[in-house]
Structures are given as structure tokens and as C-alpha cells.
Design an enzyme around this catalytic site. Sequence first.
Site, PDB file in Angstrom:
ATOM      1  CB  CYS A 169      -0.794  -0.113   1.227  1.00 24.52           C
ATOM      2  SG  CYS A 169      -1.926  -1.576   1.480  1.00 24.52           S
TER       3      CYS A 169
ATOM      4  NE  ARG B 208       4.075   1.891  -1.686  1.00 26.22           N
ATOM      5  CZ  ARG B 208       5.205   1.143  -1.467  1.00 26.22           C
ATOM      6  NH1 ARG B 208       6.089   1.299  -2.225  1.00 26.22           N
ATOM      7  NH2 ARG B 208       5.546   0.255  -0.591  1.00 26.22           N
TER       8      ARG B 208
ATOM      9  CD1 TRP C 223      -2.022  -5.663  -3.255  1.00 29.34           C
ATOM     10  CD2 TRP C 223      -3.145  -4.498  -4.971  1.00 29.34           C
ATOM     11  NE1 TRP C 223      -2.508  -6.529  -4.210  1.00 29.34           N
ATOM     12  CE2 TRP C 223      -3.131  -5.770  -5.365  1.00 29.34           C
ATOM     13  CE3 TRP C 223      -3.732  -3.658  -5.814  1.00 29.34           C
ATOM     14  CZ2 TRP C 223      -3.530  -6.211  -6.580  1.00 29.34           C
ATOM     15  CZ3 TRP C 223      -4.096  -4.078  -6.898  1.00 29.34           C
ATOM     16  CH2 TRP C 223      -3.953  -5.373  -7.257  1.00 29.34           C
TER      17      TRP C 223
ATOM     18  CG  ASN D 125       2.955  -0.971   2.719  1.00 30.27           C
ATOM     19  OD1 ASN D 125       2.342  -1.888   2.538  1.00 30.27           O
ATOM     20  ND2 ASN D 125       4.350  -0.876   2.223  1.00 30.27           N
ATOM     21  N   GLY D 126       1.899  -3.185   5.077  1.00 31.22           N
ATOM     22  CA  GLY D 126       2.263  -4.251   5.545  1.00 31.22           C
ATOM     23  C   GLY D 126       1.524  -5.548   6.116  1.00 31.22           C
TER      24      GLY D 126
ATOM     25  CD  GLU E 102       6.389 -17.014 -17.028  1.00 29.07           C
ATOM     26  OE1 GLU E 102       5.400 -17.775 -17.475  1.00 29.07           O
ATOM     27  OE2 GLU E 102       6.169 -15.935 -16.679  1.00 29.07           O
TER      28      GLU E 102
ATOM     29  CE  LYS F  71       6.693 -12.460 -17.992  1.00 29.50           C
ATOM     30  NZ  LYS F  71       5.831 -13.618 -17.939  1.00 29.50           N
TER      31      LYS F  71
ATOM     32  CD  GLU G 280       3.774 -11.776 -21.353  1.00 31.50           C
ATOM     33  OE1 GLU G 280       4.151 -12.341 -20.286  1.00 31.50           O
ATOM     34  OE2 GLU G 280       2.778 -11.347 -21.554  1.00 31.50           O
TER      35      GLU G 280
ATOM     36  CG  HIS H 158      10.350 -37.387 -29.379  1.00 34.73           C
ATOM     37  ND1 HIS H 158      10.483 -38.727 -29.694  1.00 34.73           N
ATOM     38  CD2 HIS H 158      10.886 -37.274 -28.054  1.00 34.73           C
ATOM     39  CE1 HIS H 158      10.985 -39.441 -28.628  1.00 34.73           C
ATOM     40  NE2 HIS H 158      11.282 -38.669 -27.700  1.00 34.73           N
TER      41      HIS H 158
ATOM     42  CE  LYS I 137      -0.379  -7.479 -14.196  1.00 30.32           C
ATOM     43  NZ  LYS I 137       0.691  -8.359 -14.522  1.00 30.32           N
TER      44      LYS I 137
HETATM   45  C1  AGP Z   1       1.620 -12.986 -17.992  1.00 32.96           C
HETATM   46  O1  AGP Z   1       2.820 -12.343 -18.423  1.00 32.96           O
HETATM   47  C2  AGP Z   1       0.681 -12.736 -18.848  1.00 32.96           C
HETATM   48  N1  AGP Z   1       0.383 -11.303 -18.895  1.00 32.96           N
HETATM   49  C3  AGP Z   1      -0.739 -13.422 -18.854  1.00 32.96           C
HETATM   50  O2  AGP Z   1      -0.306 -14.628 -19.591  1.00 32.96           O
HETATM   51  C4  AGP Z   1      -1.345 -13.738 -17.575  1.00 32.96           C
HETATM   52  O3  AGP Z   1      -0.608 -14.576 -16.696  1.00 32.96           O
HETATM   53  C5  AGP Z   1      -2.718 -14.401 -17.914  1.00 32.96           C
HETATM   54  O4  AGP Z   1      -3.470 -13.650 -18.580  1.00 32.96           O
HETATM   55  C6  AGP Z   1      -3.269 -14.941 -16.496  1.00 32.96           C
HETATM   56  O5  AGP Z   1      -3.598 -13.732 -16.044  1.00 32.96           O
HETATM   57  P1  AGP Z   1      -4.239 -13.807 -14.228  1.00 32.96           P
HETATM   58  O6  AGP Z   1      -3.146 -14.493 -13.429  1.00 32.96           O
HETATM   59  O7  AGP Z   1      -4.627 -12.670 -13.856  1.00 32.96           O
HETATM   60  O8  AGP Z   1      -5.543 -14.909 -14.118  1.00 32.96           O
END
Ligand code: AGP
Length: 624
Positions: free
Chosen positions: A2, A27, A76, A102-103, A498, A502, A505, A521, A619
Site C-alpha cells: 500500500c 502501490r 492494495w 503498509n505491511g 515461462e 516472457k 510478450e 521427437h 493485464k
Molecule cells: C503473464 O505475463 C501474462 N500477462 C498473462 O499470461 C497472464 O498470466 C494471464 O492472462 C493470467 O492472468 P491472471 O493471473 O490474472 O489470471
Amino acid sequence: MCGITGYIGENKTTDILIDGLKRLEYRGYDSCGIAVVDGKNKLYLRRVSGRVDALDKLVAGDPVKGAQSGVGHTRWATHGAPSEDNAHPHTDCAGEVVVVHNGIIENYLDLKEKLQAGGHKFKSETDTEVIAHLMEDKLKALHVQAAAMRAEMLEPVFFEAFRRTLADLKGSFAISMVWARCPGLLLAARMHSPLVIGLGKGENFIASDVSAFLKHTKKVVFLNDGELAAVRMDGVDYYTFAGKKTAKDSVTIQWDSTMAEKGGYKHFMLKEIHEQAEAVENTLRGRLLPLGGEILKAEMGLSAEAMKGFSSLQFIACGTAYHACLVGRGLFENFGLVASADVASEFTDRAKLMARGTLVVAISQSGETADTLFAVREAKAGGAKVLCITNTVGSTLTREADYVLYTHCGPEIGVASTKAFLGQLAAIYLLAGHFAAARGRLSGAEARRYAEDLLKIPRLIEETLEKEPEIAKIAEAFSASEHFLFISRHLNYPIALEGALKIKEISYVHAEGYPAGEMKHGPIAIIYKGMPLLAVAPSGRTLDLMAGNVEEAKARGADVVAIVDAASRKTVKASRYITLPEAPELFTPMLTVLPLQLFAYYVALAKKCDIDKPRNLAKSVTVR
Ligand code: AGP
């Protein structure tokens, strides 16, 4: 995470507090509020469920004149859903003491029970509110006949009551308090959450970080853990929690306020990569010991009995959260529990076929992902119990799950998920440890060792991130590449996925994560001379196989970067190495992902991509 602000001075207290909160909204932004005290010892409290703009409108419609000190907070949520009642500042019963925090107060449930037994009436579900009621008790215990005393005589009483309150708190806190009867003194204290003092002329500031007051002063003092500040208009005194006066040096900040919001980092994503040790620490805080006991029952109603009763686990999520699911599947299987993991959007048909007694574990940073919510509803329709792991208190997912385990990462602003992923892993390791201990898969000694190893991870994360400069150099060398391969095995296979996600995206280049054993394979056919291939190969039972896969890739011309530890580096023959600190094999995913996050970041930086807001992405994906 927060944001807190505080001000004491002759200028417009409410404007300064609200403007500071606007700069701290990154925050936390689910609710906010301010409390100010005027020269007549009157305290005004203004709070909203929503963003700071709504608070600004509320205060503009109901201005407070003549306030000379006050505190503000943008939240938050960690304990208690976003609402006006749960918004800070919180007050005592008398409405004279206010606190912003905050904490996480780890022992708040015990303190709340004792305070309620003593007659205190609570108005919120937060951990923070106990601080205000504790303060009220301490002031009473000091036999304060406030009416008979002049404000400056009350200052030592306020200070001593504050000190005694701090002594009762366990956990992490940056707090600030004002007391209506003592408008000339603002108190602030720090333990495991950042707090900084801004030194002005005839006015002084406190905040979670300098961005809140940088437009007023660049002269700041950073409090350390265990230190408190007595802030007056004409100066600030510093003490240890034991009450010993200490001298503190001020520094002059060179950042502008935009840089300050990112903590001096170029992007939120990089800042959040560096917040991961704290995210793991805060997610584990107060929930780990004793493993397999009833510690999760108090917080989320998950008893040891219930943990013993489930026949299997079914993980579901999307994107990065799905990669966390894959680590979870491997981890629970490691403890002899049958576990599956599915992309939420592919789970629907399977929802009807789940074995009785299956626990569905839905993972979602936002708690609003439509695919995940739909899959959870299907699972519930099939009679399953649902446990969710999320970073967002009060999100839709939390209202549909039977058990809720929050990660305490603070808001993740960068669209590419980093600290939320580490928080999810921390929550999964926490759950797996409790399940394994409750089901007799970890003996007492093994459970203690498991917990010790888990508690070492935040320090190992910090140590790993120290490799950033060399990772940046390697990334820059590959920044012109249009194709990347990421390979690994077992618990680190999801990390390869992952790493590929990364870089896709935020750099918009093609990348694939693959189980290393699958290369022969088919996928090995795509390797061309100089193709970047990142191999995650820490020490462990798959190391020799990984070394063989790296050889096969190199023989076809791949340019291999190996993510290793000092021991495995001797076995894997790569062109470049990123060497991590040693960690037990089981815990390596929480470290091996870090260089891949930084690799993706620096490739994107070299390609001048919009790292915090990549094209085509949101997001939180709230549509199916
Ligand atoms: C992660 O880098 C992505 N932006 C995206 O894959 C995200 O993880 C996915 O949309 C799931 O989001 P959530 O964790 O809010 O459900």
C-alpha cells in the site's frame, strides 16, 4: 503493498496528502483515505472504496480548513475486501487516534481477540485496525487526563504510547499515526516495509517512497527497520523502538517523480523483478510453521483434516499462472499426491470427469480472468471444492472459491507477470508443504528442513538478481534474433515455458519452450546455425540428460546459454553460462525463472519495445 503519506505544516494539508496518494497509486488502488487534525483538535476522516480521484472529489465537496497535520493511505488489500470500512486510515473507539499502515500484522487475530474482550468495537476486517485500538489502550494505561493537559505536555504521552504499541506488533509494518489531542506531532515507524521522511522548511513529510512528496522537497531521510520518527513542523527526531535517540543523515534525491514511482527503475517490470524477494517473503510470512498444522485453518478455513481428505489436485489457470500450475503439479506429485494441470480454456469437458474428492486449485493474479472463472464454475458444477491463489483481495475468483490463499505481492503494474508468478510459486510451495506434512509425506524433521529451505529463497533470489549485468550483456548479444528455444526438464520444464512466454510478450519475437526430452521427437529439426537456445540445467536427477540435450542442440548449430549452478556448470557444455546460487533441486524453479525474466527484459529493451504495456496485451483478460 500500500502507499502511505503524512504531512505536518502550514500549507494545505488535505491537498498535499491527496496529491501524494495520487503518486503512490501504483502501490495500491482499491480504496484510499485521509485523516487530518485542525488546530482545534478536531479530526476529520475521509475515505472511499475506489481510486484517489474519487477521494479528491469527496474532499473538494467537503473541504477541511485549517488542518495542520494528517495521514493518507492508498490500499492494495491483504486482509478484508476493498470497501470504505476497510479503507485506511483506521481509528480507535473514541475516533481520536488514526493510523495508516503498509505491511502485514502477523499476530493481529490474537491482538484483536484480546482487544475485543477488553470492550473494543472493531469496524473493519483489516489487520491494521488493531494498531489504533492498541494505541487507545496504551494511552488509557498512561492515565491520560487529556482534557487537563496542554498539547505539548501530551506529546511525551503520545510518543510513549506509540512505542509501547510497536512492541506488541509482529510482522511487517510502515505506520504513521496522528492523535487529535496532539496535532503538532506526527509519529511514524518502520519494520520490514519502506518508510521515508521528507524534510521541508516549516513543514515535513512521511511516505512509503519519495515520489509522494518529491515536488515539495528532495531532502530525505530513509528510516531503517526498528526506527521511528517524531515529526513536527520545525524538525524531526529519530529513535529506536526502545526509545533511544539516534542521529540520521539526510540525502538529496536526484530522481524526478516519474522515475520515483518506478523506484528509479526504467520500467515497472524491472522494478517488479527486483521486488520478488519481498513478494515471496510477504507471501510466506506467518503461514509456514508448523507445517501440516492448523495455521491455514485460521486464515482460510483449510484444516489438516481437509488436506488429508482430498484424493487429488487439479490445477487450472492461464498464461504465466498456468506455468505456476505445472510447477505445482510436479511438486505435489513429488509428495505422492495425484495432480493434474490444465489451461483453463481447455478444461471445460474435463470438469465433468474429475474424480470425487478432487481439489481444484485455480491460480490467477487478477482473480478476474474470464477463462479461469468459467473453468472454476464448471468444476464447482461437477461437485469439486475450489481453492484459489490470487493477488487481488475481493476479486471475483475469491467469491467463487471455497478456500482463498492470497499472495502478498502488491499490485503488479507491468503487463508481463513476474513478481506475481514468484508469489504464486511461494503459495504453491507453502501449500505443498502443508499437504505433505498433514498427509505424513514429510516427517517432523523433513518438514522443518523443507520450511528452512523455503525461507532461504528470498536471499537466494537477491543473490541471483546480482547477475543482472551479465544477463543484460548476453541478452543484448541475441537481441537481433527472431527465434528462441527454451528447454528444460521436470520441475524446470514450466520455467522453460515461462521464459518463452516472457520474451514473446514483451519482445514480439517467436519463442518456444519445450521439454528437453521432446527435442529429438521433431523440434530439433528447426535448429539453425546460431539459433539461441536457453537450457535450464541446475544440479539434480535430470542433469545428465540435460547435458546430452545441450550437446545434441549444439551439434546442430544452436548457440546455447545454460542456466546452471556451480556444480552443474561442470557437466553442461554451453557457449555461455548464467550461474545461479546452489539450491535444493525441489526449489530451483523459484531461481531459474529470474534470469529468463531479465533476459526477456533486456532483449525487449534493446528492441525498444513498450515493455510495461506490450502491444495487443491486457493485464487482466476478462473476456473468453
Ligand atoms: C503473464 O505475463 C501474462 N500477462 C498473462 O499470461 C497472464 O498470466 C494471464 O492472462 C493470467 O492472468 P491472471 O493471473 O490474472 O489470471
